[in-house]
Scaffold this motif. Structure first.
Motif, PDB file in Angstrom:
ATOM      1  N   UNK A 108       0.842  -1.199   0.000  1.00 22.16           N
ATOM      2  CA  UNK A 108       0.000   0.000   0.000  1.00 22.16           C
ATOM      3  C   UNK A 108       0.881   1.255   0.000  1.00 22.16           C
ATOM      4  N   UNK A 109       1.933   1.250   0.772  1.00 22.51           N
ATOM      5  CA  UNK A 109       2.849   2.379   0.819  1.00 22.51           C
ATOM      6  C   UNK A 109       3.497   2.625  -0.533  1.00 22.51           C
ATOM      7  N   UNK A 110       3.853   1.560  -1.213  1.00 16.91           N
ATOM      8  CA  UNK A 110       4.464   1.675  -2.535  1.00 16.91           C
ATOM      9  C   UNK A 110       3.472   2.280  -3.527  1.00 16.91           C
ATOM     10  N   UNK A 111       2.218   1.816  -3.457  1.00 10.80           N
ATOM     11  CA  UNK A 111       1.191   2.355  -4.364  1.00 10.80           C
ATOM     12  C   UNK A 111       0.926   3.828  -4.078  1.00 10.80           C
ATOM     13  N   UNK A 112       0.865   4.194  -2.812  1.00 13.05           N
ATOM     14  CA  UNK A 112       0.626   5.592  -2.446  1.00 13.05           C
ATOM     15  C   UNK A 112       1.788   6.462  -2.913  1.00 13.05           C
ATOM     16  N   UNK A 113       2.989   5.962  -2.738  1.00 13.60           N
ATOM     17  CA  UNK A 113       4.166   6.722  -3.178  1.00 13.60           C
ATOM     18  C   UNK A 113       4.123   6.954  -4.684  1.00 13.60           C
ATOM     19  N   UNK A 114       3.758   5.926  -5.446  1.00 14.06           N
ATOM     20  CA  UNK A 114       3.674   6.056  -6.903  1.00 14.06           C
ATOM     21  C   UNK A 114       2.581   7.056  -7.292  1.00 14.06           C
ATOM     22  N   UNK A 115       1.445   6.991  -6.614  1.00 14.41           N
ATOM     23  CA  UNK A 115       0.358   7.930  -6.895  1.00 14.41           C
ATOM     24  C   UNK A 115       0.773   9.363  -6.581  1.00 14.41           C
ATOM     25  N   UNK A 116       1.430   9.548  -5.448  1.00 10.07           N
ATOM     26  CA  UNK A 116       1.863  10.889  -5.062  1.00 10.07           C
ATOM     27  C   UNK A 116       2.919  11.429  -6.026  1.00 10.07           C
ATOM     28  N   UNK A 117       3.807  10.562  -6.468  1.00  4.42           N
ATOM     29  CA  UNK A 117       4.839  10.998  -7.415  1.00  4.42           C
ATOM     30  C   UNK A 117       4.190  11.429  -8.734  1.00  4.42           C
ATOM     31  N   UNK A 118       3.194  10.656  -9.192  1.00  2.00           N
ATOM     32  CA  UNK A 118       2.500  10.997 -10.439  1.00  2.00           C
ATOM     33  C   UNK A 118       1.773  12.328 -10.289  1.00  2.00           C
ATOM     34  N   UNK A 119       1.112  12.532  -9.165  1.00  2.00           N
ATOM     35  CA  UNK A 119       0.384  13.787  -8.929  1.00  2.00           C
ATOM     36  C   UNK A 119       1.353  14.966  -8.848  1.00  2.00           C
ATOM     37  N   UNK A 120       2.494  14.756  -8.213  1.00  2.00           N
ATOM     38  CA  UNK A 120       3.512  15.800  -8.126  1.00  2.00           C
ATOM     39  C   UNK A 120       3.992  16.192  -9.517  1.00  2.00           C
ATOM     40  N   UNK A 121       4.229  15.189 -10.356  1.00  2.00           N
ATOM     41  CA  UNK A 121       4.669  15.466 -11.728  1.00  2.00           C
ATOM     42  C   UNK A 121       3.609  16.253 -12.500  1.00  2.00           C
ATOM     43  N   UNK A 122       2.341  15.905 -12.311  1.00  2.00           N
ATOM     44  CA  UNK A 122       1.254  16.633 -12.971  1.00  2.00           C
ATOM     45  C   UNK A 122       1.235  18.097 -12.519  1.00  2.00           C
ATOM     46  N   UNK A 123       1.381  18.307 -11.222  1.00  2.00           N
ATOM     47  CA  UNK A 123       1.374  19.670 -10.691  1.00  2.00           C
ATOM     48  C   UNK A 123       2.575  20.472 -11.190  1.00  2.00           C
ATOM     49  N   UNK A 124       3.709  19.802 -11.318  1.00  2.00           N
ATOM     50  CA  UNK A 124       4.909  20.467 -11.811  1.00  2.00           C
ATOM     51  C   UNK A 124       4.708  20.934 -13.251  1.00  2.00           C
ATOM     52  N   UNK A 125       4.099  20.082 -14.068  1.00  2.00           N
ATOM     53  CA  UNK A 125       3.816  20.440 -15.462  1.00  2.00           C
ATOM     54  C   UNK A 125       2.826  21.608 -15.511  1.00  2.00           C
ATOM     55  N   UNK A 126       1.784  21.544 -14.679  1.00  2.00           N
ATOM     56  CA  UNK A 126       0.797  22.619 -14.648  1.00  2.00           C
ATOM     57  C   UNK A 126       1.437  23.943 -14.206  1.00  2.00           C
ATOM     58  N   UNK A 127       2.344  23.884 -13.246  1.00  2.00           N
ATOM     59  CA  UNK A 127       3.017  25.094 -12.772  1.00  2.00           C
ATOM     60  C   UNK A 127       3.878  25.699 -13.872  1.00  2.00           C
ATOM     61  N   UNK A 128       4.573  24.868 -14.617  1.00  2.00           N
ATOM     62  CA  UNK A 128       5.397  25.361 -15.730  1.00  2.00           C
ATOM     63  C   UNK A 128       4.521  26.011 -16.799  1.00  2.00           C
ATOM     64  N   UNK A 129       3.387  25.380 -17.087  1.00  2.00           N
ATOM     65  CA  UNK A 129       2.467  25.920 -18.088  1.00  2.00           C
ATOM     66  C   UNK A 129       1.939  27.272 -17.638  1.00  2.00           C
ATOM     67  N   UNK A 130       1.551  27.361 -16.354  1.00  2.00           N
ATOM     68  CA  UNK A 130       1.053  28.626 -15.820  1.00  2.00           C
ATOM     69  C   UNK A 130       2.143  29.697 -15.858  1.00  2.00           C
ATOM     70  N   UNK A 131       3.360  29.308 -15.543  1.00  2.00           N
ATOM     71  CA  UNK A 131       4.486  30.247 -15.553  1.00  2.00           C
ATOM     72  C   UNK A 131       4.685  30.826 -16.951  1.00  2.00           C
ATOM     73  N   UNK A 132       4.597  29.976 -17.959  1.00  2.00           N
ATOM     74  CA  UNK A 132       4.753  30.427 -19.338  1.00  2.00           C
ATOM     75  C   UNK A 132       3.604  31.348 -19.741  1.00  2.00           C
ATOM     76  N   UNK A 133       2.387  31.003 -19.322  1.00  2.00           N
ATOM     77  CA  UNK A 133       1.237  31.842 -19.652  1.00  2.00           C
ATOM     78  C   UNK A 133       1.332  33.199 -18.954  1.00  2.00           C
ATOM     79  N   UNK A 134       1.888  33.216 -17.756  1.00  2.00           N
ATOM     80  CA  UNK A 134       2.008  34.465 -17.008  1.00  2.00           C
ATOM     81  C   UNK A 134       2.965  35.429 -17.691  1.00  2.00           C
TER      82      UNK A 134
END
Length: 88
Positions: free
Chosen positions: A30-56
């Motif tokens: 369960x810990x491994x699955x949660x870690x993988x999910x959190x890593x994927x979500x972090x990567x998504x947020x990082x991409x969204x932040x970069x996109x927002x930065x470029x739009x700004x």
């Protein structure tokens, strides 16, 4: 009789140990699955932040947004004044 009680205790602890091992394995999975999910979500947020930065950086777009908001604010102000205007 004492031997029989000793056998029951050994059996209990053996079963308890197996269940504890199973629980630990499931918790690790369960810990491994949660870690993988959190890593994927972090990567998504990082991409969204970069996109927002470029739009700004697009000043023309933000100028258009600012102008539209000012216009909307003025229209809302006029509507409020009209709504609460004293009859003459």
């Amino acid at each position: 009789m004492e031997e029989n009680d000793e056998g029951k205790a050994e059996k209990f602890f053996k079963e308890f140990g197996k269940k504890l091992d199973s629980f630990m394995h499931e918790a690790k999975d369960a810990g491994t699955r949660v870690e993988a999910d959190m890593r994927a979500r972090y990567d998504e947020l990082k991409v969204a932040a970069e996109k927002f930065k470029e739009e700004a950086k697009n000043k023309d777009r933000w100028k258009e947004v600012e102008d539209s908001l000012k216009k909307a604010g003025e229209e809302l102000n006029n509507a409020v004044k009209a709504a609460f205007k004293k009859p003459q």
